[in-house]
Design a protein around this motif. Structure first.
Motif, PDB file in Angstrom:
ATOM      1  N   LEU A   1     -64.639 -54.584  52.560  1.00  0.00           N
ATOM      2  CA  LEU A   1     -65.210 -55.154  51.351  1.00  0.00           C
ATOM      3  C   LEU A   1     -64.658 -54.440  50.126  1.00  0.00           C
ATOM      4  N   SER A   2     -64.491 -55.212  49.059  1.00  0.00           N
ATOM      5  CA  SER A   2     -63.937 -54.649  47.828  1.00  0.00           C
ATOM      6  C   SER A   2     -65.029 -54.050  46.959  1.00  0.00           C
ATOM      7  N   PRO A   3     -64.845 -52.809  46.468  1.00  0.00           N
ATOM      8  CA  PRO A   3     -65.789 -52.234  45.520  1.00  0.00           C
ATOM      9  C   PRO A   3     -65.522 -52.695  44.087  1.00  0.00           C
ATOM     10  N   VAL A   4     -64.475 -53.488  43.894  1.00  0.00           N
ATOM     11  CA  VAL A   4     -64.114 -53.956  42.552  1.00  0.00           C
ATOM     12  C   VAL A   4     -64.973 -55.157  42.182  1.00  0.00           C
ATOM     13  N   ILE A   5     -65.575 -55.096  41.000  1.00  0.00           N
ATOM     14  CA  ILE A   5     -66.435 -56.187  40.522  1.00  0.00           C
ATOM     15  C   ILE A   5     -65.589 -57.133  39.683  1.00  0.00           C
ATOM     16  N   TYR A   6     -65.495 -58.380  40.116  1.00  0.00           N
ATOM     17  CA  TYR A   6     -64.607 -59.342  39.458  1.00  0.00           C
ATOM     18  C   TYR A   6     -65.334 -60.276  38.487  1.00  0.00           C
ATOM     19  N   ASP A   7     -66.512 -59.880  38.024  1.00  0.00           N
ATOM     20  CA  ASP A   7     -67.257 -60.725  37.083  1.00  0.00           C
ATOM     21  C   ASP A   7     -66.476 -60.979  35.801  1.00  0.00           C
ATOM     22  N   SER A   8     -65.729 -59.992  35.349  1.00  0.00           N
ATOM     23  CA  SER A   8     -64.996 -60.090  34.094  1.00  0.00           C
ATOM     24  C   SER A   8     -63.874 -59.064  34.104  1.00  0.00           C
ATOM     25  N   PRO A   9     -62.889 -59.174  33.197  1.00  0.00           N
ATOM     26  CA  PRO A   9     -61.862 -58.133  33.108  1.00  0.00           C
ATOM     27  C   PRO A   9     -62.453 -56.741  32.880  1.00  0.00           C
ATOM     28  N   ALA A  10     -63.488 -56.650  32.032  1.00  0.00           N
ATOM     29  CA  ALA A  10     -64.103 -55.352  31.763  1.00  0.00           C
ATOM     30  C   ALA A  10     -64.763 -54.777  33.010  1.00  0.00           C
ATOM     31  N   SER A  11     -65.402 -55.626  33.807  1.00  0.00           N
ATOM     32  CA  SER A  11     -66.074 -55.125  35.008  1.00  0.00           C
ATOM     33  C   SER A  11     -65.070 -54.624  36.044  1.00  0.00           C
ATOM     34  N   VAL A  12     -63.885 -55.236  36.076  1.00  0.00           N
ATOM     35  CA  VAL A  12     -62.833 -54.758  36.986  1.00  0.00           C
ATOM     36  C   VAL A  12     -62.419 -53.345  36.590  1.00  0.00           C
ATOM     37  N   PHE A  13     -62.152 -53.147  35.304  1.00  0.00           N
ATOM     38  CA  PHE A  13     -61.737 -51.817  34.852  1.00  0.00           C
ATOM     39  C   PHE A  13     -62.846 -50.796  35.066  1.00  0.00           C
ATOM     40  N   GLU A  14     -64.074 -51.165  34.734  1.00  0.00           N
ATOM     41  CA  GLU A  14     -65.189 -50.223  34.881  1.00  0.00           C
ATOM     42  C   GLU A  14     -65.412 -49.823  36.335  1.00  0.00           C
ATOM     43  N   SER A  15     -65.218 -50.765  37.259  1.00  0.00           N
ATOM     44  CA  SER A  15     -65.416 -50.421  38.664  1.00  0.00           C
ATOM     45  C   SER A  15     -64.291 -49.521  39.181  1.00  0.00           C
ATOM     46  N   LEU A  16     -63.089 -49.633  38.585  1.00  0.00           N
ATOM     47  CA  LEU A  16     -61.990 -48.757  38.992  1.00  0.00           C
ATOM     48  C   LEU A  16     -62.232 -47.312  38.541  1.00  0.00           C
ATOM     49  N   ILE A  17     -62.829 -47.136  37.354  1.00  0.00           N
ATOM     50  CA  ILE A  17     -63.022 -45.780  36.832  1.00  0.00           C
ATOM     51  C   ILE A  17     -64.437 -45.254  37.076  1.00  0.00           C
ATOM     52  N   PHE A  18     -65.264 -45.996  37.816  1.00  0.00           N
ATOM     53  CA  PHE A  18     -66.625 -45.563  38.129  1.00  0.00           C
ATOM     54  C   PHE A  18     -66.596 -44.158  38.732  1.00  0.00           C
ATOM     55  N   PRO A  19     -67.488 -43.235  38.318  1.00  0.00           N
ATOM     56  CA  PRO A  19     -68.689 -43.424  37.511  1.00  0.00           C
ATOM     57  C   PRO A  19     -68.488 -43.206  36.005  1.00  0.00           C
ATOM     58  N   ILE A  20     -67.255 -43.016  35.553  1.00  0.00           N
ATOM     59  CA  ILE A  20     -67.005 -42.842  34.123  1.00  0.00           C
ATOM     60  C   ILE A  20     -67.290 -44.162  33.406  1.00  0.00           C
ATOM     61  N   LYS A  21     -67.986 -44.077  32.289  1.00  0.00           N
ATOM     62  CA  LYS A  21     -68.266 -45.262  31.494  1.00  0.00           C
ATOM     63  C   LYS A  21     -67.040 -45.618  30.648  1.00  0.00           C
ATOM     64  N   GLU A  22     -66.912 -46.890  30.364  1.00  0.00           N
ATOM     65  CA  GLU A  22     -65.792 -47.379  29.568  1.00  0.00           C
ATOM     66  C   GLU A  22     -65.703 -46.634  28.232  1.00  0.00           C
ATOM     67  N   GLU A  23     -66.820 -46.516  27.532  1.00  0.00           N
ATOM     68  CA  GLU A  23     -66.825 -45.865  26.223  1.00  0.00           C
ATOM     69  C   GLU A  23     -66.379 -44.411  26.326  1.00  0.00           C
ATOM     70  N   GLU A  24     -66.867 -43.714  27.332  1.00  0.00           N
ATOM     71  CA  GLU A  24     -66.489 -42.312  27.520  1.00  0.00           C
ATOM     72  C   GLU A  24     -65.006 -42.189  27.838  1.00  0.00           C
ATOM     73  N   PHE A  25     -64.491 -43.093  28.655  1.00  0.00           N
ATOM     74  CA  PHE A  25     -63.080 -43.027  29.023  1.00  0.00           C
ATOM     75  C   PHE A  25     -62.177 -43.117  27.797  1.00  0.00           C
ATOM     76  N   PHE A  26     -62.438 -44.099  26.929  1.00  0.00           N
ATOM     77  CA  PHE A  26     -61.569 -44.276  25.761  1.00  0.00           C
ATOM     78  C   PHE A  26     -61.823 -43.219  24.687  1.00  0.00           C
ATOM     79  N   ARG A  27     -63.004 -42.654  24.677  1.00  0.00           N
ATOM     80  CA  ARG A  27     -63.296 -41.599  23.705  1.00  0.00           C
ATOM     81  C   ARG A  27     -62.701 -40.257  24.127  1.00  0.00           C
ATOM     82  N   GLU A  28     -62.734 -39.961  25.425  1.00  0.00           N
ATOM     83  CA  GLU A  28     -62.380 -38.626  25.888  1.00  0.00           C
ATOM     84  C   GLU A  28     -61.005 -38.520  26.552  1.00  0.00           C
TER      85      GLU A  28
END
Length: 491
Positions: free
Chosen positions: A52-79
């Motif tokens: 089973l895939s752990p990647v969430i395909y609901d939206s482009p953003a959800s795909v990226f967020e599931s790849l970098i989980f548990p880091i949040k999108e905002e934290e990733f681009f800020r830090e």
């Protein structure tokens, strides 16, 4: 320099991640962004017999967020983004199994039977005395020869753009292209035990590395050229000691910015290592964007500014030193800056079109053929909505079908729905096809259609008869053209 250092380098920002049972789900436009809601991870079957895939395909953003989980999108681009590396060490067998399903050594035999070529599809290389030694043969790749070089010569197998063959990588990278608004390529590296394929080097792309099989020992170094615009090999005596040193295991993910010097080897006791690098943001800087939009800005300004249309001094182009002209040019640039602040729309000459004409088509399943129009034909009383919005752009350009000196401006709608997955990121071979991009990838309309097109692009749904065009015939012709290209549907 030995593979290990006596001095222990500082630790990279690393996160040990257990089983991701609860992953953040991105809400829609109406979601309350002030609340953090955790829902069970949506898992998707990769294929028969696959994990089973752990990647969430609901939206482009959800795909990226599931790849970098548990880091949040905002934290990733800020830090981290364009600033420093990030290591995510997984400890979940299901994630490791999913990563392995993306590409593995045993896939090569079947892939070679499809007609792979050295250089185009596969490189064979070794790092010898700090330099890359390419061991490619000529012509088609033989699996037996490939395996022989791998086993006997300790050569690394570099497989170019595996998303052309592997559906799950196609699916991930297509969504990431929607997310970043930039081309996303990939390469797979398979390196045998106690071997290294590439010397220390840095790249001109943002890199995400997914460890698929085995283990890889990595060393990262301080950039000599931060946010580099070119690939370059660096000598060991120039880069000093590593700033970070670690080993990637299956399911781990590593990110580092362009310009980060790096090298990696398969450690003793590990039969081989397989990882995929997913890369993006090549030639996608503010400098590139300025080079793209300034010509259009100058062209438009010169229509109204007589000073810009006056002649340059006699023999200016014959002079060795044109320093006398810098003051005049500075004055022009200041006036362009003033105009830019009051400009609502910028004309991109190449970047937008290059992106949409060379990116992946939408992932619709490997068994799905080319897109064809479906559903009801749009009529004057129909209500329509845009589909595949992330795959289409609107540009204003001089009429490409009129060779007269004074060409009027037209609206062009380019899309990637008919793009070739098989040619994605394959360089010069795509250039000839791009010459006919306006015909094969989109539509051409009079400038008077721009408001109606913006209506369709910005509205959830719109009634055809309410489109801002002067006649019913124009309204029907517009929506029929878009429907024929599968860009709208009747609801």
């Amino acid at each position: 320099m030995s593979l290990h250092h006596k001095t222990k380098p500082p630790r990279i920002d690393a996160y040990r991640v257990g089983s991701p049972r609860n992953m953040p789900k991105k809400g829609g436009k109406g979601a309350d962004r002030g609340k953090e809601e955790h829902v069970p991870c949506k898992q998707t079957k990769v294929g028969a017999g696959c994990p089973l895939s752990p990647v969430i395909y609901d939206s482009p953003a959800s795909v990226f967020e599931s790849l970098i989980f548990p880091i949040k999108e905002e934290e990733f681009f800020r830090e981290y983004w364009e600033q420093k590396p990030l290591l995510l060490q997984r400890e979940d067998p299901s994630v490791a199994a999913y990563y392995q399903s993306l590409f593995q050594l045993t896939d090569l035999k079947e892939l070679c039977s499809q007609g792979l070529y050295y250089g185009r599809d596969v490189n064979i290389c070794r790092c010898v005395n700090g330099k890359k030694k390419v061991l490619n043969k000529d012509g088609k790749v033989s699996y037996l020869q490939l395996k022989k070089d791998f086993d006997q010569k300790k050569a690394t197998i570099q497989f170019h753009q595996p998303q052309r063959f592997k559906d799950e990588l196609w699916r991930i990278q297509e969504k990431l292209e929607c997310y970043f608004g930039s081309l996303v390529g990939s390469n797979v590296y398979i390196t045998p035990q106690e071997a290294q394929g590439l010397p220390p080097h840095y790249d001109d792309v943002e890199v995400f590395i997914l460890q698929l099989e085995g283990e890889k020992h990595w060393r990262l170094y301080k950039p000599t050229v931060p946010l580099a615009r070119e690939y370059s090999v660096e000598s060991e005596d120039r880069i000093g000691n590593p700033t970070h040193e670690f080993t990637l295991k299956p399911g781990d993910l590593l990110y580092f910015p362009r310009g980060t010097i790096h090298q990696a080897d398969t450690p003793p006791g590990v039969s081989y290592s397989t990882h995929v690098t997913i890369s993006t943001y090549q030639n996608n800087s503010w400098g590139d964007f300025l080079l793209d939009v300034i010509p259009g800005l100058v062209f438009d300004t010169a229509k109204e500014d007589t000073e810009l249309r006056t002649s340059i001094p006699r023999q200016l182009l014959m002079q060795v030193d044109i320093a006398d002209s810098t003051q005049r040019l500075s004055s022009f640039l200041r006036s362009l800056a003033d105009r830019l602040e009051n400009t609502k729309e910028l004309r991109s000459s190449d970047m937008k079109k290059d992106f949409v004409l060379n990116r992946l088509p939408p992932f619709l399943g490997s068994s799905t053929g080319p897109l064809t129009p479906g559903g009801k034909l749009p009529k004057l009383d129909s209500r329509i909505r845009l589909q595949f919005k992330d795959h289409a752009i609107i540009t204003v350009e001089p009429d490409q079908e009129n060779s007269d000196e004074c060409r009027k401006e037209m609206i062009y709608v380019y899309h990637s729905l008919k793009n070739s997955r098989e040619m994605h990121m394959m360089g010069n071979e795509e250039e000839d096809a791009s010459e006919d991009g306006a015909e094969t990838h989109g539509l051409r309309f009079p400038l008077s259609h721009v408001d109606a097109l913006k209506q369709i692009w910005t509205s959830a749904t719109v009634c055809v008869k309410e489109l801002r065009l002067s006649s019913d015939a124009e309204k029907e012709n517009l929506v029929l053209s878009l429907w024929t290209e599968c860009l709208i549907e009747v609801i």
